[in-house]
Write an enzyme that holds these catalytic residues in place. Sequence first.
Site, PDB file in Angstrom:
ATOM      1  N   ASP A 325       0.859  -1.173   0.000  1.00  0.00           N
ATOM      2  CA  ASP A 325       0.000   0.000   0.000  1.00  0.00           C
ATOM      3  C   ASP A 325       0.902   1.232   0.000  1.00  0.00           C
ATOM      4  O   ASP A 325       2.003   1.197   0.547  1.00  0.00           O
ATOM      5  CB  ASP A 325      -0.870  -0.026   1.269  1.00  0.00           C
ATOM      6  CG  ASP A 325      -1.942   1.038   1.260  1.00  0.00           C
ATOM      7  OD1 ASP A 325      -2.454   1.346   0.181  1.00  0.00           O
ATOM      8  OD2 ASP A 325      -2.264   1.563   2.335  1.00  0.00           O
ATOM      9  N   ASP A 618      -4.308  -1.534   5.228  1.00  0.00           N
ATOM     10  CA  ASP A 618      -4.764  -0.984   6.508  1.00  0.00           C
ATOM     11  C   ASP A 618      -6.277  -0.876   6.610  1.00  0.00           C
ATOM     12  O   ASP A 618      -6.814  -0.701   7.690  1.00  0.00           O
ATOM     13  CB  ASP A 618      -4.147   0.393   6.754  1.00  0.00           C
ATOM     14  CG  ASP A 618      -4.478   1.391   5.647  1.00  0.00           C
ATOM     15  OD1 ASP A 618      -5.212   1.013   4.701  1.00  0.00           O
ATOM     16  OD2 ASP A 618      -4.012   2.542   5.719  1.00  0.00           O
ATOM     17  N   ASP A 622      -8.965  -4.138   2.562  1.00  0.00           N
ATOM     18  CA  ASP A 622      -7.707  -4.863   2.351  1.00  0.00           C
ATOM     19  C   ASP A 622      -7.741  -6.267   2.957  1.00  0.00           C
ATOM     20  O   ASP A 622      -6.915  -7.118   2.620  1.00  0.00           O
ATOM     21  CB  ASP A 622      -6.528  -4.094   2.978  1.00  0.00           C
ATOM     22  CG  ASP A 622      -6.266  -2.776   2.282  1.00  0.00           C
ATOM     23  OD1 ASP A 622      -6.365  -2.742   1.050  1.00  0.00           O
ATOM     24  OD2 ASP A 622      -5.976  -1.791   2.968  1.00  0.00           O
TER      25      ASP A 622
END
Length: 871
Positions: A325, A618, A622
């Site tokens: 990410d 996070d 996800d």
Amino acid sequence: MEYYRQKKDEIAKELNTDLKQGLSAKEAQEKLAQVGPNALVEGKKKSTFQVFLEQFKDLMVIILIIAAIISAFTGSLESTLVIIVVLILNAILGTVQHVKAEKSLESLKSLSAPTAKVLRNGQKMEIEAKDLVPGDILLLEAGDLVTADGRILENYSLQVNESSLTGESTNVDKLDTDFEKEVPLADRVNMVYSSSLVTYGRATVVVTATGMQTEIGKIASLMNETKERRTPLQVSLDQFSSRLATAILILCAVIFGIQMWRGQPLLDSLLFAVALAVAAIPEALSSIVTIVQAMGTQKMAKENAIIKNLAAVESLGSVSVICSDKTGTLTQNKMTVEDIYIGGKVLKPNELDLSNQLHRYLLYDVVLNNDASLAEDKAIGDPTESALLEMYRQVPGIDLGNGVLGLSEQELREHSKRLEEVPFDSDRKLMSTKHLIHTVPTIFVKGAIDVLLKRCVNIRFGDEIRPMTEEDRKEILAQNNYFSENGLRVLAFAYKESDEELSTEAEDGLTFIGLVSEMDPPREESVAAVARAKEAGIRTVMITGDHKVTAVAIAKKIGIFNEGDMALTGLELDALSDEELDQNIEKISVYARVSPENKIRIVNAWQRKDRIVSMTGDGVNDAPALKKADVGVAMGITGTEVSKDAASMILADDNFATIIKAVANGRTVYENIKNAIGYLSSGNLSAIITVLFASLAGLPVPFVAVQLLFINLVTDSLPALAIGMEPGDPDILKRKPRDPKAGILDKAFVSQITIQGLLISISVIAAFLIGLKDSPAVATTMAFSTLTFARLLHGFNCRSQHSIFKIGFKNNWYSLAAFAVGTILLALILFVPALHSLFAVTPLTGQEVMWLAGLALIPTILIQAVKMIRK
């Protein structure tokens, strides 16, 4: 209490709380003392004594008990005593290890413990979820894990996933309505329940139950007995040990038969066979593996990588792709306002002028249409919104005499209270609030430029408001593209004066104010970490919800996106077939605007290439990909509780560089375990060869059981543990990731073990034959001493594939300590007369001591010479 059927004022009275201000700190503390922490009570754990008794269930221990019984029958009471002492010591060590592991697990649980946002004394604050009490006012928003049962007071489009409680995976729309009649649990839409997940909207809730009194607590009381699964490495090592034990027992039976055939007494033959088993089986192996892995997880925890299960340590060493990410992991996750486009000009925050009415309306929009807050310089809320408040604080304040401007954001919000709102959602990409500005009802809107611009009909320059032209739109979009190409995130701001009811339809007919560009700067260490990953044969891929242009700009700065690489949006990825994706997967470095399904598809594509994939994330969206990946990595600071639950590793600092450190640690742990196995196996093989030689040659027994127990206790455990503490090779990240399908005992490793075991056995047999010229007692003492000392020296050989001259001694004092302790104990056995009968040794001459020392040193000299020549 059926709180879902009570009126709000009744609930407040029942729980003795203020629904607007929350509890005071004192009230919360008193309630916590009464009801206890907000935690589920764990199932009954084994007592320390039970754990101690279980240490005697091992196959190796059973063999040792048989050895003790046989020793007692043969009149060797000293051996029986030593064996019993060793068994008790091993059981104590195993028990201590178990208790320490329990404490380590508790500390890891506390590191990843959930938190809750509450109102106390009228102040918004974040506390540990375990400190929640009935009567607390809980503030929920999308991505939060509900940490207690509660009744909804204020509802803003709240949706909750209650599958953990009801088994239904669909989201439940919540309301703040009252019920008069009894309804089933799943239909109590004015309640939220512990362990459910907020998937949309936000709400204010009064806590009605905590801990085991919650609905999920009632279920937990029925299912407290759970067993931990063994890791793949533990399973494979157990298989290896059981197969080895089977082979050794067969060999022992053969040796027993040979001894009996040679006319040896039954008990002596049994003792000989048991001695061979004791010499052959590496009983310390599983304990050492567990300890090395535990030490590895503790080291990783100190470096901000919290490992939730030991299997992740193994997988980390094989990771070849990291799908990371962007926000907070590769970047600082601290959005800062860079430039502001307003009135046709680009300004910095400190260049805004409060005397300019256009600038003031932008600041109204920035502060009032914002859910974040700054308390003692700590940001609470969305980083993008927090950056807007930081921007407001940078504007030079002036006092216009009307008590409105030049105030803190909190004072401004108090003066112009929020009358209505339409919260932000990912479909509309807008957020709107309504306030009285100079007694005029005013709607402020902020959001994505492509959506908001379509709703604007006017544009404002200074005090002038005029219809927006096509040229205005082109200029605004050009400025937006310029910001985006430089890695900046852009928010658009607009407003209109209207007394209509605020709704999504009211977000039309707006007057454009300006653009605010923000940047989440790359972490300084990210560039170096990505370079290290590349050197380690690990491909880094960026996956983000940002626009493609912004994502590529950041990826170029960090070193992820290079010439010839590809970047895809989620829609472009959807348009590719699996075959097309497989063909291009190696070229794609950036994925932008992706969905949860996209992330899983990316992981699947890499896994089809037999790559071990780590995925970071996070958010709630996800979680599926984190679970699908070989090593799911959640963010400890910004991560939602559901993402942490799905992951196998948590980054306490949300830092990409920490992942690379964890990979290096994972590789080191695996290497150390492999080296420890090599040490134990080669040492045990040398004892087996020596016993076999003596048996086949018709010679006396080279070792007695008590001597082999000493060897296993000292020369197995201490040096093997020291090998497990070996610091990582500085070049470990210069190697390619290991093949996860390859077993520990490959051909090269087995050959190495065999050669090293053979070298040690040759020295031991030579010492045995030299001693045999004097007497069988001297021969046994020479063989025992040479084997012990040779294996202590061999611990240095097994620390690394490099020679001892390259790695030195300073970086692993444990190896020196293990060698010193072993040597001192051996010297005590040889030179203290009181110990001679206990360990069945006889005094040696100075010449015999020189022989055993020289012979023990030869294998190490040869092994080190080969290492130096090879390197």
